[in-house]
Design a protein around this motif. Sequence first.
Motif, PDB file in Angstrom:
ATOM      1  N   ARG A 109       0.847  -1.216   0.000  1.00 11.06           N
ATOM      2  CA  ARG A 109       0.000   0.000   0.000  1.00 11.06           C
ATOM      3  C   ARG A 109       0.883   1.268   0.000  1.00 11.06           C
ATOM      4  NH1 ARG A 109      -4.604   1.408   4.564  1.00 11.06           N
ATOM      5  NH2 ARG A 109      -5.294   3.390   3.614  1.00 11.06           N
ATOM      6  N   ASP A 110       0.534   2.279  -0.835  1.00 19.06           N
ATOM      7  CA  ASP A 110       1.245   3.574  -0.895  1.00 19.06           C
ATOM      8  C   ASP A 110       0.706   4.491   0.220  1.00 19.06           C
ATOM      9  OD1 ASP A 110       2.761   5.694  -1.531  1.00 19.06           O
ATOM     10  OD2 ASP A 110       1.986   5.955  -3.569  1.00 19.06           O
ATOM     11  N   ARG A 111       1.587   4.772   1.184  1.00 15.83           N
ATOM     12  CA  ARG A 111       1.180   5.561   2.348  1.00 15.83           C
ATOM     13  C   ARG A 111       1.510   7.076   2.214  1.00 15.83           C
ATOM     14  NH1 ARG A 111      -0.275   2.342   6.549  1.00 15.83           N
ATOM     15  NH2 ARG A 111       0.242   0.134   6.391  1.00 15.83           N
ATOM     16  N   ARG A 112       1.960   7.590   1.026  1.00 13.66           N
ATOM     17  CA  ARG A 112       2.271   9.026   0.860  1.00 13.66           C
ATOM     18  C   ARG A 112       0.976   9.839   0.708  1.00 13.66           C
ATOM     19  NH1 ARG A 112       6.058   8.969  -4.210  1.00 13.66           N
ATOM     20  NH2 ARG A 112       4.381   7.567  -4.850  1.00 13.66           N
TER      21      ARG A 112
ATOM     22  N   GLU B 108      -0.114  15.647  -1.451  1.00 14.97           N
ATOM     23  CA  GLU B 108       0.867  16.743  -1.613  1.00 14.97           C
ATOM     24  C   GLU B 108       2.244  16.184  -1.896  1.00 14.97           C
ATOM     25  OE1 GLU B 108       0.611  19.028   1.909  1.00 14.97           O
ATOM     26  OE2 GLU B 108      -1.368  19.892   1.425  1.00 14.97           O
ATOM     27  N   GLU B 109       2.614  15.188  -1.171  1.00 14.21           N
ATOM     28  CA  GLU B 109       3.941  14.590  -1.385  1.00 14.21           C
ATOM     29  C   GLU B 109       4.044  14.012  -2.790  1.00 14.21           C
ATOM     30  OE1 GLU B 109       4.851  13.272   3.259  1.00 14.21           O
ATOM     31  OE2 GLU B 109       4.371  11.757   1.735  1.00 14.21           O
ATOM     32  N   ILE B 110       2.994  13.411  -3.262  1.00 11.26           N
ATOM     33  CA  ILE B 110       3.019  12.838  -4.604  1.00 11.26           C
ATOM     34  C   ILE B 110       3.153  13.945  -5.654  1.00 11.26           C
ATOM     35  CG2 ILE B 110       1.656  11.549  -6.293  1.00 11.26           C
ATOM     36  CD1 ILE B 110       0.467   9.975  -3.927  1.00 11.26           C
ATOM     37  N   GLN B 111       2.398  15.066  -5.452  1.00 14.19           N
ATOM     38  CA  GLN B 111       2.493  16.175  -6.399  1.00 14.19           C
ATOM     39  C   GLN B 111       3.868  16.826  -6.379  1.00 14.19           C
ATOM     40  OE1 GLN B 111      -0.770  18.780  -5.458  1.00 14.19           O
ATOM     41  NE2 GLN B 111      -2.327  17.436  -6.423  1.00 14.19           N
ATOM     42  N   LEU B 112       4.420  17.010  -5.172  1.00 12.61           N
ATOM     43  CA  LEU B 112       5.764  17.596  -5.082  1.00 12.61           C
ATOM     44  C   LEU B 112       6.784  16.693  -5.784  1.00 12.61           C
ATOM     45  CD1 LEU B 112       5.765  18.908  -1.391  1.00 12.61           C
ATOM     46  CD2 LEU B 112       5.816  20.289  -3.479  1.00 12.61           C
TER      47      LEU B 112
END
Length: 363
Positions: A340-343, A346-350
């Motif tokens: 599972r991706d826990r980010r 915002e972190e993904i966009q940055l």
Amino acid sequence: DLELHLIPTPGAKPEFLATVETPCLALPSKIVLEGYTRDAWAWKPHSAWQNATISPTTPKATSKLNGFVTYLKERHKCAYGRFSQTALLVISYIQSSSNNNTVTCRFTLDATEVPNCNVVKPKLNQKPSANTAALPKQQVTSKRKKSGILGNLLGAQERTEHCMDVTHVKKATASNDTTTNATTVKTAQEVLTAFRNTMQEKMLNFETTSDNVLPVQLSLANMTRELQGDDRSKVTMQILKFIVNEQAEEVNEDWICHSEPSEFMDEIVISVYKEAPPDVMEEVNKVELPEEVVGQQRAIQEARQRAVAKQEADRDKQLQQLAMQEDKEEEMATLNVHKRDRRTIEEIQLEKMNSNGSSVKRA
């Protein structure tokens, strides 16, 4: 002329068979055929026998005598009759002449010279018994005259002792006769002869039927039931098997005798085939090998079985190892795929912006 009479069944009265002519002067005017036999002494050649021919006197006698000979041929029997204490006449089923008007027979004036002939038994010289031998002594003793008191006393004592000895001998003889009559004991020769005759009768009856198999059950306990002492060891299973094979070959040489497998040593079933199946023929044609060769073949077979078992065990082990390796590879290939991706967003966009900026700088 010679009158032939026949006893049809044991214990029946003799019946008239036929009147025949014979050139032999040693034969009497009347002979009664009292029984039948298949024993070898009745048809095997021997110097004690004298051959003779008889011819019927009337057409009716010819048909009756020819029918009687046909009856003997169908059953492989010989008819015999005694015309004195040791003289014997035999009409065999084996006829040397093909003429229907004459019948060949043979006779002997002393049947005791024929080997294994049990029809005529010689008289044995009877020995005087102990009782008859003792009677003259008793009479002689009683006639003796003793003088005086001492002489009379000794004479009376001798007579008393002699009477006691005679009484004891009588009692012992009576007891021996009682035990002999109570228990009937047969010899090994008698048992084997009776068994051979029974097997011959079965084989001849089997030949006339349409059956293909004749099962013969052999039980050593039943055969030796009436034997005692050393006679028990003379009757063995090998001898019984030999008699069955011998009688089957005498009737038809093409028959096959096969011993069926049995769980017991003293009981067996022998199957007599007119036409044996292929598996029976294959087993019969097998050559009996010595015990050493059989042991070597058994050892080679066991070594082959051990080698095959070892190969199978190694192959199973290799398959098990391959299966374990495949399971490990599947586990390594699927590791961290479904994590599972826990980010956060915002972190993904940055991260995307940073990746785009770095790509513009490179350009």
